[in-house]
Design a protein around this motif. Structure first.
Motif, PDB file in Angstrom:
ATOM      1  N   LEU A  37     -52.058   0.712 -54.075  1.00 29.94           N
ATOM      2  CA  LEU A  37     -50.607   0.734 -53.846  1.00 29.94           C
ATOM      3  C   LEU A  37     -50.249   1.680 -52.705  1.00 29.94           C
ATOM      4  O   LEU A  37     -49.393   1.373 -51.866  1.00 29.94           O
ATOM      5  CB  LEU A  37     -49.872   1.162 -55.116  1.00 29.94           C
ATOM      6  N   MET A  38     -50.911   2.830 -52.650  1.00 28.61           N
ATOM      7  CA  MET A  38     -50.633   3.776 -51.569  1.00 28.61           C
ATOM      8  C   MET A  38     -51.041   3.198 -50.224  1.00 28.61           C
ATOM      9  O   MET A  38     -50.341   3.383 -49.215  1.00 28.61           O
ATOM     10  CB  MET A  38     -51.350   5.097 -51.831  1.00 28.61           C
ATOM     11  N   MET A  39     -52.154   2.483 -50.168  1.00 30.06           N
ATOM     12  CA  MET A  39     -52.574   1.871 -48.904  1.00 30.06           C
ATOM     13  C   MET A  39     -51.609   0.763 -48.487  1.00 30.06           C
ATOM     14  O   MET A  39     -51.316   0.599 -47.297  1.00 30.06           O
ATOM     15  CB  MET A  39     -54.005   1.344 -49.017  1.00 30.06           C
ATOM     16  N   ASN A  40     -51.087   0.016 -49.446  1.00 30.59           N
ATOM     17  CA  ASN A  40     -50.110  -1.021 -49.113  1.00 30.59           C
ATOM     18  C   ASN A  40     -48.793  -0.421 -48.634  1.00 30.59           C
ATOM     19  O   ASN A  40     -48.122  -1.009 -47.777  1.00 30.59           O
ATOM     20  CB  ASN A  40     -49.889  -1.936 -50.306  1.00 30.59           C
ATOM     21  N   ALA A  41     -48.418   0.743 -49.142  1.00 30.30           N
ATOM     22  CA  ALA A  41     -47.227   1.423 -48.643  1.00 30.30           C
ATOM     23  C   ALA A  41     -47.427   1.842 -47.187  1.00 30.30           C
ATOM     24  O   ALA A  41     -46.510   1.722 -46.370  1.00 30.30           O
ATOM     25  CB  ALA A  41     -46.919   2.640 -49.516  1.00 30.30           C
ATOM     26  N   ALA A  42     -48.616   2.294 -46.865  1.00 30.21           N
ATOM     27  CA  ALA A  42     -48.904   2.650 -45.474  1.00 30.21           C
ATOM     28  C   ALA A  42     -48.844   1.409 -44.585  1.00 30.21           C
ATOM     29  O   ALA A  42     -48.344   1.470 -43.457  1.00 30.21           O
ATOM     30  CB  ALA A  42     -50.263   3.327 -45.376  1.00 30.21           C
ATOM     31  N   ASN A  43     -49.350   0.281 -45.073  1.00 27.44           N
ATOM     32  CA  ASN A  43     -49.276  -0.966 -44.304  1.00 27.44           C
ATOM     33  C   ASN A  43     -47.828  -1.379 -44.061  1.00 27.44           C
ATOM     34  O   ASN A  43     -47.487  -1.852 -42.977  1.00 27.44           O
ATOM     35  CB  ASN A  43     -50.001  -2.092 -45.035  1.00 27.44           C
ATOM     36  N   LEU A  44     -46.992  -1.208 -45.068  1.00 29.97           N
ATOM     37  CA  LEU A  44     -45.573  -1.534 -44.911  1.00 29.97           C
ATOM     38  C   LEU A  44     -44.935  -0.656 -43.835  1.00 29.97           C
ATOM     39  O   LEU A  44     -44.135  -1.130 -43.014  1.00 29.97           O
ATOM     40  CB  LEU A  44     -44.843  -1.368 -46.243  1.00 29.97           C
ATOM     41  N   ASN A  45     -45.317   0.613 -43.795  1.00 24.96           N
ATOM     42  CA  ASN A  45     -44.817   1.498 -42.741  1.00 24.96           C
ATOM     43  C   ASN A  45     -45.273   1.033 -41.370  1.00 24.96           C
ATOM     44  O   ASN A  45     -44.488   1.040 -40.414  1.00 24.96           O
ATOM     45  CB  ASN A  45     -45.307   2.926 -42.967  1.00 24.96           C
ATOM     46  N   LEU A  46     -46.527   0.648 -41.242  1.00 29.20           N
ATOM     47  CA  LEU A  46     -47.036   0.181 -39.951  1.00 29.20           C
ATOM     48  C   LEU A  46     -46.270  -1.043 -39.459  1.00 29.20           C
ATOM     49  O   LEU A  46     -45.869  -1.123 -38.289  1.00 29.20           O
ATOM     50  CB  LEU A  46     -48.528  -0.142 -40.063  1.00 29.20           C
ATOM     51  N   GLY A  61     -48.933  -2.535 -34.459  1.00 27.85           N
ATOM     52  CA  GLY A  61     -48.681  -2.332 -35.885  1.00 27.85           C
ATOM     53  C   GLY A  61     -49.350  -3.388 -36.736  1.00 27.85           C
ATOM     54  O   GLY A  61     -49.921  -3.096 -37.788  1.00 27.85           O
ATOM     55  N   VAL A  62     -49.302  -4.629 -36.265  1.00 32.69           N
ATOM     56  CA  VAL A  62     -49.925  -5.724 -37.007  1.00 32.69           C
ATOM     57  C   VAL A  62     -51.442  -5.552 -37.018  1.00 32.69           C
ATOM     58  O   VAL A  62     -52.094  -5.740 -38.052  1.00 32.69           O
ATOM     59  CB  VAL A  62     -49.529  -7.077 -36.393  1.00 32.69           C
ATOM     60  N   LEU A  63     -52.000  -5.178 -35.890  1.00 29.45           N
ATOM     61  CA  LEU A  63     -53.454  -4.997 -35.830  1.00 29.45           C
ATOM     62  C   LEU A  63     -53.904  -3.844 -36.719  1.00 29.45           C
ATOM     63  O   LEU A  63     -54.931  -3.948 -37.398  1.00 29.45           O
ATOM     64  CB  LEU A  63     -53.900  -4.773 -34.390  1.00 29.45           C
ATOM     65  N   PHE A  64     -53.162  -2.740 -36.708  1.00 29.30           N
ATOM     66  CA  PHE A  64     -53.495  -1.631 -37.607  1.00 29.30           C
ATOM     67  C   PHE A  64     -53.387  -2.072 -39.064  1.00 29.30           C
ATOM     68  O   PHE A  64     -54.214  -1.691 -39.903  1.00 29.30           O
ATOM     69  CB  PHE A  64     -52.600  -0.430 -37.345  1.00 29.30           C
ATOM     70  N   ALA A  65     -52.365  -2.843 -39.398  1.00 26.86           N
ATOM     71  CA  ALA A  65     -52.197  -3.305 -40.775  1.00 26.86           C
ATOM     72  C   ALA A  65     -53.337  -4.223 -41.184  1.00 26.86           C
ATOM     73  O   ALA A  65     -53.861  -4.110 -42.302  1.00 26.86           O
ATOM     74  CB  ALA A  65     -50.855  -4.011 -40.926  1.00 26.86           C
ATOM     75  N   ILE A  66     -53.756  -5.128 -40.300  1.00 26.15           N
ATOM     76  CA  ILE A  66     -54.880  -6.016 -40.619  1.00 26.15           C
ATOM     77  C   ILE A  66     -56.165  -5.212 -40.785  1.00 26.15           C
ATOM     78  O   ILE A  66     -56.953  -5.453 -41.705  1.00 26.15           O
ATOM     79  CB  ILE A  66     -55.015  -7.100 -39.535  1.00 26.15           C
ATOM     80  N   PHE A  67     -56.374  -4.230 -39.919  1.00 26.46           N
ATOM     81  CA  PHE A  67     -57.537  -3.361 -40.060  1.00 26.46           C
ATOM     82  C   PHE A  67     -57.487  -2.605 -41.382  1.00 26.46           C
ATOM     83  O   PHE A  67     -58.500  -2.479 -42.092  1.00 26.46           O
ATOM     84  CB  PHE A  67     -57.601  -2.384 -38.884  1.00 26.46           C
ATOM     85  N   ALA A  72     -59.135  -1.692 -47.006  1.00 27.23           N
ATOM     86  CA  ALA A  72     -58.750  -1.678 -48.420  1.00 27.23           C
ATOM     87  C   ALA A  72     -59.588  -2.658 -49.225  1.00 27.23           C
ATOM     88  O   ALA A  72     -59.960  -2.370 -50.368  1.00 27.23           O
ATOM     89  CB  ALA A  72     -57.267  -2.003 -48.556  1.00 27.23           C
ATOM     90  N   ALA A  73     -59.901  -3.813 -48.651  1.00 28.61           N
ATOM     91  CA  ALA A  73     -60.741  -4.780 -49.363  1.00 28.61           C
ATOM     92  C   ALA A  73     -62.145  -4.221 -49.571  1.00 28.61           C
ATOM     93  O   ALA A  73     -62.727  -4.359 -50.663  1.00 28.61           O
ATOM     94  CB  ALA A  73     -60.793  -6.092 -48.585  1.00 28.61           C
ATOM     95  N   ALA A  74     -62.682  -3.582 -48.548  1.00 24.99           N
ATOM     96  CA  ALA A  74     -64.010  -2.973 -48.692  1.00 24.99           C
ATOM     97  C   ALA A  74     -63.980  -1.831 -49.703  1.00 24.99           C
ATOM     98  O   ALA A  74     -64.906  -1.693 -50.525  1.00 24.99           O
ATOM     99  CB  ALA A  74     -64.490  -2.469 -47.335  1.00 24.99           C
TER     100      ALA A  74
END
Length: 103
Positions: A37-46, A61-67, A72-74
């Motif tokens: 959840l914390m990582m997804n909050a960071a993605n939302l910020n990006l 921002g999109v590239l950072f979020a995809i990275f 997060a999956a790993a």
């Protein structure tokens, strides 16, 4: 309140829920969900800063979020495999009962 502020407030709320879940829960799987959840909050910020920023064509921002989603999956795969390995030895996922690193 503009939409960037709303996105940042939502992100802060999601991060707070994840942090509370990671710090207060004793089940290892729920702690892992809190970290996600914390990582997804960071993605939302990006995504929010990219969307409401000045340079839309850069897609940074999109590239950072995809990275970050890939990381997060790993992290989830490694975390779940560690939890499964610990469960096989201790027969529990309660973090208070897991006090030994010896196999």
């Amino acid at each position: 309140m503009n939409l960037l502020s709303a996105c940042l407030l939502l992100s802060a709320f999601i991060f707070a829920v994840g942090l509370a879940g990671a710090l207060t829960r004793r089940n290892a799987i729920l702690v892992l969900i809190g970290i996600e959840l914390m990582m997804n909050a960071a993605n939302l910020n990006l995504i929010a800063f990219w969307r409401y920023g000045t340079e839309h064509s850069a897609l940074t921002g999109v590239l950072f979020a995809i990275f970050s989603i890939g990381v997060a999956a790993a992290e989830a795969a490694v975390g779940l495999s560690i939890i499964l390995a610990v469960y096989r030895h201790t027969k529990t996922t309660d973090l208070d009962c897991i006090d030994s690193m010896k196999g």
